[in-house]
Scaffold this motif. Structure first.
Motif, PDB file in Angstrom:
ATOM      1  N   LYS A 115      46.113  -6.079 -21.980  1.00 32.94           N
ATOM      2  CA  LYS A 115      45.894  -7.446 -22.285  1.00 32.94           C
ATOM      3  C   LYS A 115      46.710  -7.832 -23.607  1.00 32.94           C
ATOM      4  CE  LYS A 115      41.711  -8.758 -19.766  1.00 32.94           C
ATOM      5  NZ  LYS A 115      40.425  -9.216 -19.940  1.00 32.94           N
ATOM      6  N   LYS A 116      47.138  -9.026 -23.748  1.00 37.89           N
ATOM      7  CA  LYS A 116      47.741  -9.478 -24.754  1.00 37.89           C
ATOM      8  C   LYS A 116      46.782  -9.937 -25.672  1.00 37.89           C
ATOM      9  CE  LYS A 116      52.165 -11.586 -23.191  1.00 37.89           C
ATOM     10  NZ  LYS A 116      52.001 -11.268 -21.859  1.00 37.89           N
ATOM     11  N   LYS A 117      46.902  -9.680 -27.110  1.00 34.43           N
ATOM     12  CA  LYS A 117      46.183 -10.014 -28.132  1.00 34.43           C
ATOM     13  C   LYS A 117      45.293 -11.235 -28.181  1.00 34.43           C
ATOM     14  CE  LYS A 117      45.624  -9.623 -33.092  1.00 34.43           C
ATOM     15  NZ  LYS A 117      46.200  -9.946 -34.429  1.00 34.43           N
ATOM     16  N   GLU A 118      46.207 -12.342 -27.819  1.00 36.48           N
ATOM     17  CA  GLU A 118      45.589 -13.624 -27.666  1.00 36.48           C
ATOM     18  C   GLU A 118      44.548 -13.677 -26.614  1.00 36.48           C
ATOM     19  OE1 GLU A 118      48.786 -13.165 -27.792  1.00 36.48           O
ATOM     20  OE2 GLU A 118      49.208 -13.548 -29.679  1.00 36.48           O
ATOM     21  N   GLU A 119      44.712 -13.126 -25.671  1.00 39.22           N
ATOM     22  CA  GLU A 119      43.905 -12.996 -24.121  1.00 39.22           C
ATOM     23  C   GLU A 119      42.657 -12.363 -24.565  1.00 39.22           C
ATOM     24  OE1 GLU A 119      43.816 -12.029 -19.594  1.00 39.22           O
ATOM     25  OE2 GLU A 119      45.635 -11.582 -20.871  1.00 39.22           O
ATOM     26  N   ALA A 124      37.002 -11.720 -25.975  1.00 38.55           N
ATOM     27  CA  ALA A 124      35.856 -11.275 -27.014  1.00 38.55           C
ATOM     28  C   ALA A 124      35.063 -12.266 -27.729  1.00 38.55           C
ATOM     29  CB  ALA A 124      36.544 -10.331 -27.999  1.00 38.55           C
ATOM     30  N   MET A 125      35.758 -13.301 -28.065  1.00 39.06           N
ATOM     31  CA  MET A 125      34.726 -14.420 -28.875  1.00 39.06           C
ATOM     32  C   MET A 125      34.139 -15.089 -27.864  1.00 39.06           C
ATOM     33  SD  MET A 125      35.681 -14.079 -32.182  1.00 39.06           S
ATOM     34  CE  MET A 125      34.867 -15.630 -32.687  1.00 39.06           C
ATOM     35  N   ARG A 136      30.083 -13.175 -36.627  1.00 34.50           N
ATOM     36  CA  ARG A 136      30.146 -11.765 -37.220  1.00 34.50           C
ATOM     37  C   ARG A 136      31.414 -11.291 -36.667  1.00 34.50           C
ATOM     38  NH1 ARG A 136      27.731 -11.209 -41.105  1.00 34.50           N
ATOM     39  NH2 ARG A 136      26.395  -9.157 -41.061  1.00 34.50           N
ATOM     40  N   CYS A 137      32.346 -11.851 -36.034  1.00 31.57           N
ATOM     41  CA  CYS A 137      33.427 -11.232 -35.473  1.00 31.57           C
ATOM     42  C   CYS A 137      34.388 -10.541 -36.741  1.00 31.57           C
ATOM     43  CB  CYS A 137      34.330 -12.379 -34.886  1.00 31.57           C
ATOM     44  SG  CYS A 137      35.232 -13.373 -36.099  1.00 31.57           S
ATOM     45  N   ASN A 138      34.434 -10.858 -37.846  1.00 31.27           N
ATOM     46  CA  ASN A 138      35.149 -10.063 -38.842  1.00 31.27           C
ATOM     47  C   ASN A 138      34.295  -9.122 -39.774  1.00 31.27           C
ATOM     48  OD1 ASN A 138      37.864 -11.379 -38.279  1.00 31.27           O
ATOM     49  ND2 ASN A 138      36.941 -13.098 -39.096  1.00 31.27           N
ATOM     50  N   CYS A 159      34.000  -6.526 -22.040  1.00 32.57           N
ATOM     51  CA  CYS A 159      35.439  -6.792 -22.256  1.00 32.57           C
ATOM     52  C   CYS A 159      36.228  -6.136 -21.372  1.00 32.57           C
ATOM     53  CB  CYS A 159      35.624  -6.373 -23.632  1.00 32.57           C
ATOM     54  SG  CYS A 159      35.371  -7.616 -24.841  1.00 32.57           S
ATOM     55  N   MET A 160      35.670  -5.100 -20.662  1.00 32.86           N
ATOM     56  CA  MET A 160      36.569  -4.413 -19.745  1.00 32.86           C
ATOM     57  C   MET A 160      36.396  -4.937 -18.366  1.00 32.86           C
ATOM     58  SD  MET A 160      38.678  -2.177 -21.146  1.00 32.86           S
ATOM     59  CE  MET A 160      39.144  -0.943 -19.949  1.00 32.86           C
ATOM     60  N   SER A 161      35.471  -5.945 -18.081  1.00 37.98           N
ATOM     61  CA  SER A 161      35.256  -6.494 -16.747  1.00 37.98           C
ATOM     62  C   SER A 161      34.557  -5.364 -15.823  1.00 37.98           C
ATOM     63  CB  SER A 161      36.358  -7.480 -16.125  1.00 37.98           C
ATOM     64  OG  SER A 161      36.871  -8.369 -17.220  1.00 37.98           O
ATOM     65  N   PRO A 162      33.479  -4.675 -16.280  1.00 35.99           N
ATOM     66  CA  PRO A 162      33.265  -3.554 -15.380  1.00 35.99           C
ATOM     67  C   PRO A 162      32.643  -4.149 -14.106  1.00 35.99           C
ATOM     68  CG  PRO A 162      31.868  -3.833 -17.269  1.00 35.99           C
ATOM     69  CD  PRO A 162      32.625  -4.971 -17.432  1.00 35.99           C
ATOM     70  N   GLU A 163      32.448  -3.309 -13.027  1.00 33.59           N
ATOM     71  CA  GLU A 163      31.814  -3.767 -12.030  1.00 33.59           C
ATOM     72  C   GLU A 163      30.234  -3.163 -11.909  1.00 33.59           C
ATOM     73  OE1 GLU A 163      33.738  -2.066  -8.147  1.00 33.59           O
ATOM     74  OE2 GLU A 163      35.658  -2.440  -9.178  1.00 33.59           O
ATOM     75  N   VAL A 164      29.915  -2.171 -12.940  1.00 34.92           N
ATOM     76  CA  VAL A 164      28.788  -1.714 -13.093  1.00 34.92           C
ATOM     77  C   VAL A 164      28.487  -1.347 -14.609  1.00 34.92           C
ATOM     78  CG1 VAL A 164      29.422   0.588 -12.464  1.00 34.92           C
ATOM     79  CG2 VAL A 164      27.016  -0.044 -12.328  1.00 34.92           C
ATOM     80  N   MET A 165      27.313  -1.520 -15.051  1.00 36.43           N
ATOM     81  CA  MET A 165      26.888  -1.320 -16.223  1.00 36.43           C
ATOM     82  C   MET A 165      25.925  -0.231 -16.342  1.00 36.43           C
ATOM     83  SD  MET A 165      28.534  -3.039 -18.693  1.00 36.43           S
ATOM     84  CE  MET A 165      27.448  -3.193 -20.246  1.00 36.43           C
ATOM     85  N   LEU A 166      26.007   0.886 -17.036  1.00 35.94           N
ATOM     86  CA  LEU A 166      25.164   1.929 -17.137  1.00 35.94           C
ATOM     87  C   LEU A 166      24.238   1.901 -18.719  1.00 35.94           C
ATOM     88  CD1 LEU A 166      27.584   4.569 -15.518  1.00 35.94           C
ATOM     89  CD2 LEU A 166      25.961   3.192 -14.334  1.00 35.94           C
TER      90      LEU A 166
END
Length: 247
Positions: A115-119, A124-125, A136-138, A159-166
């Protein structure tokens, strides 16, 4: 995919000390898309080993795990590619202490997903906004409370657009007053339809949010069912005795 099954576990075993210690002793389970599976049981019952086996952080001694239709226990599988689709949140937050919160959240999408930094920063924001931590981002991890760090750890995985969260006991290292803010984020994820596998001691969360509850002891699944079935009508003596101690 058969019946919407995202993860299928067949006869999973994890032995230590030449087979003397059976952390997992023939576990079979199916996790369907959109389900919230809550895994409960006493300490040492194999809950965390089971969870960590789902993305091969623990290498099984025997058995098979199929994720997204592919056998991830096969010899030549690219496990890192599959791990990118599985968000993992631990008891301890594993944030990079020398990076700002924003950098913690964008480094993996930029390096692994290209991913590009801007995207990456925009995503993330948006996620930080969602958990009330955009201001608190900074900041650096050392400047945050335990509850804030864990909320960051969750949205960093998203942020990684996962299919499942463990989730491996995500609230057990937190002060009691911080537990609620983390569980609120997990409730919202469940409402949004995220597939989740949660190892936890929070029985209220299991009752309220779980689609199914799995009770483990001595490396085996002793009983599973809806929260109603598990908490109101336990069948096995072992589950009855466990619930008497924790409820």
């Amino acid at each position: 995919m058969k019946d919407n099954v995202l993860i299928k576990v067949e006869n999973l075993k994890k032995h230590y000390s030449g087979g003397k210690v059976k952390a997992l002793d023939g576990v079979n389970a199916e996790i369907k898309k959109g389900e919230v599976i809550v895994v409960i049981g006493p300490s040492g019952s194999g809950k965390s080993t089971f969870l960590r086996s789902l993305n091969l952080l623990e290498l099984p001694t025997d058995g098979k795990i199929t994720f997204d239709g592919e056998d991830i226990t096969a010899a030549k599988v690219n496990i890192n590619r599959h791990r990118q689709k599985m968000g993992m949140v631990f008891q301890h937050f594993n944030l990079f202490p020398n990076m700002t919160i924003l950098r913690n959240m964008t480094i993996a999408p930029m390096k692994l997903l290209g991913k590009k930094k801007e995207e990456a920063e925009a995503q993330a924001m948006a996620l930080l906004n969602r958990v009330g931590l955009a201001d608190r981002c900074n900041a650096y991890p050392s400047q945050l409370s335990g509850g804030q760090k864990q909320r960051i750890a969750i949205v960093r995985s998203l942020c990684m657009s996962p299919e499942v969260m463990l989730f491996d006991e995500p609230t057990s290292a937190l002060d009691p007053e911080m537990v609620g803010e983390v569980l609120d984020v997990m409730r919202e994820l469940a409402r949004d339809g995220m597939t989740m596998v949660v190892v936890t001691h929070e029985m209220g969360f299991a009752k309220e949010v779980g689609s199914r509850v799995i009770f483990m002891d001595e490396g085996r699944i002793i009983e599973e069912g809806t929260p109603d079935e598990i908490f109101r009508d336990p069948k096995s003596d072992r589950l009855k005795s466990f619930l008497m101690k924790v409820l």
